[in-house]
Enzyme design. Structure first.
Site, PDB file in Angstrom:
ATOM      1  N   HIS A  26       1.219  -1.445  -0.028  1.00  0.00           N
ATOM      2  CA  HIS A  26      -0.161   0.114   0.566  1.00  0.00           C
ATOM      3  C   HIS A  26       0.846   1.382   0.068  1.00  0.00           C
ATOM      4  O   HIS A  26       0.505   2.010  -0.526  1.00  0.00           O
ATOM      5  CB  HIS A  26      -0.495  -0.078   0.942  1.00  0.00           C
ATOM      6  CG  HIS A  26      -1.966   1.412   1.624  1.00  0.00           C
ATOM      7  ND1 HIS A  26      -3.301   1.315   1.335  1.00  0.00           N
ATOM      8  CD2 HIS A  26      -1.509   2.499   2.089  1.00  0.00           C
ATOM      9  CE1 HIS A  26      -3.195   2.424   1.813  1.00  0.00           C
ATOM     10  NE2 HIS A  26      -2.706   3.204   1.883  1.00  0.00           N
ATOM     11  N   GLU A  27       1.944   1.091   0.750  1.00  0.00           N
ATOM     12  CA  GLU A  27       3.153   2.391   0.986  1.00  0.00           C
ATOM     13  C   GLU A  27       3.840   2.947  -0.210  1.00  0.00           C
ATOM     14  O   GLU A  27       3.349   3.567  -0.431  1.00  0.00           O
ATOM     15  CB  GLU A  27       2.824   2.838   2.491  1.00  0.00           C
ATOM     16  CG  GLU A  27       2.659   2.467   3.585  1.00  0.00           C
ATOM     17  CD  GLU A  27       1.926   3.748   3.708  1.00  0.00           C
ATOM     18  OE1 GLU A  27       2.376   4.825   2.698  1.00  0.00           O
ATOM     19  OE2 GLU A  27       0.609   4.312   4.126  1.00  0.00           O
TER      20      GLU A  27
END
Length: 228
Positions: A26-27
């Site tokens: 996600h990051e």
């Protein structure tokens, strides 16, 4: 662990591992999209990698999801936010929205990929006349895939909540100007612990849990649809 069977402990360990991996992806997705849109801050910081050492936050990546899993709450975790400078984006107002949506989009793609593999493994197992035995190899493969799908759906829908510093709040960025925009950047740097406390601790006091209702209606229902 007192009160937990070996199966419970394995489930917990598997859930934590999948949450941490999914949060890292996600990051990285945020940083990669920012890089493609003109900002190399994350790349220069060495954050466009899946090396856990570059992303793990001791509390958000380990302690928080462990506490939630033990308490029986929807498991949420966060990695260290990937840094980026919106001033470097080619079209800051619209590109910030794209950078924000990259994280939830990565979780959706992971969930869809996990569901596709789950269906493939299950169909092959049934075609071969096999059966699921709790603790067996097929059981753990399907269990891991189902958890992977669920974890990513929870991360996606949780992050789409329009409250800072979650990604959903970035959807209001095009509406902010001048000092309001600067205040937003200041607030989001320390608002996550407050948000977690409000969403998880307040329901224990008032005995009403809107977060669980929201995640059941979104992540829960979509999980059933994907794995049906």
């Amino acid at each position: 662990m007192l009160g937990y069977s070996a199966l419970d402990i394995l489930n917990l360990a598997l859930s934590l591992a999948l949450v941490i991996f999914s949060a890292m992806v996600h990051e990285v997705a945020h940083g990669w999209v920012a890089y493609r849109l003109g900002d190399a801050t994350a790349k220069r910081a060495g954050r466009l990698t899946l090396n856990p050492a570059r992303h793990l936050d001791p509390f958000g990546s380990v302690v928080l999801p462990l506490l939630m899993a033990v308490a029986g709450w929807p498991v949420f975790a966060y990695a260290k936010p990937v840094p980026y400078n919106p001033n470097n984006l080619r079209n800051p107002r619209t590109d910030e929205v794209l950078v924000a949506l990259a994280g939830p989009a990565s979780n959706l793609l992971q969930a869809l990929a996990g569901a596709a593999v789950y269906q493939l493994v299950l169909s092959r197992l049934l075609a071969d006349g096999g059966s699921l035995v709790v603790g067996g190899a097929s059981f753990w493969v399907l269990r891991a895939l189902a958890l992977y799908v669920y974890v990513n759906l929870v991360l996606m829908f949780f992050n789409l909540i329009p409250l800072p510093p979650l990604d959903g709040s970035k959807l209001v960025m095009p509406l902010l100007h001048g000092s309001a925009r600067e205040r937003y950047y200041h607030i989001q740097s320390y608002s996550l612990p407050i948000l977690v406390a409000v969403l998880y601790l307040v329901p224990m006091v008032v005995h009403f849990d809107p977060l669980s209702l929201y995640l059941d209606a979104t992540a829960g229902n979509l999980l059933e649809l994907l794995l049906a």
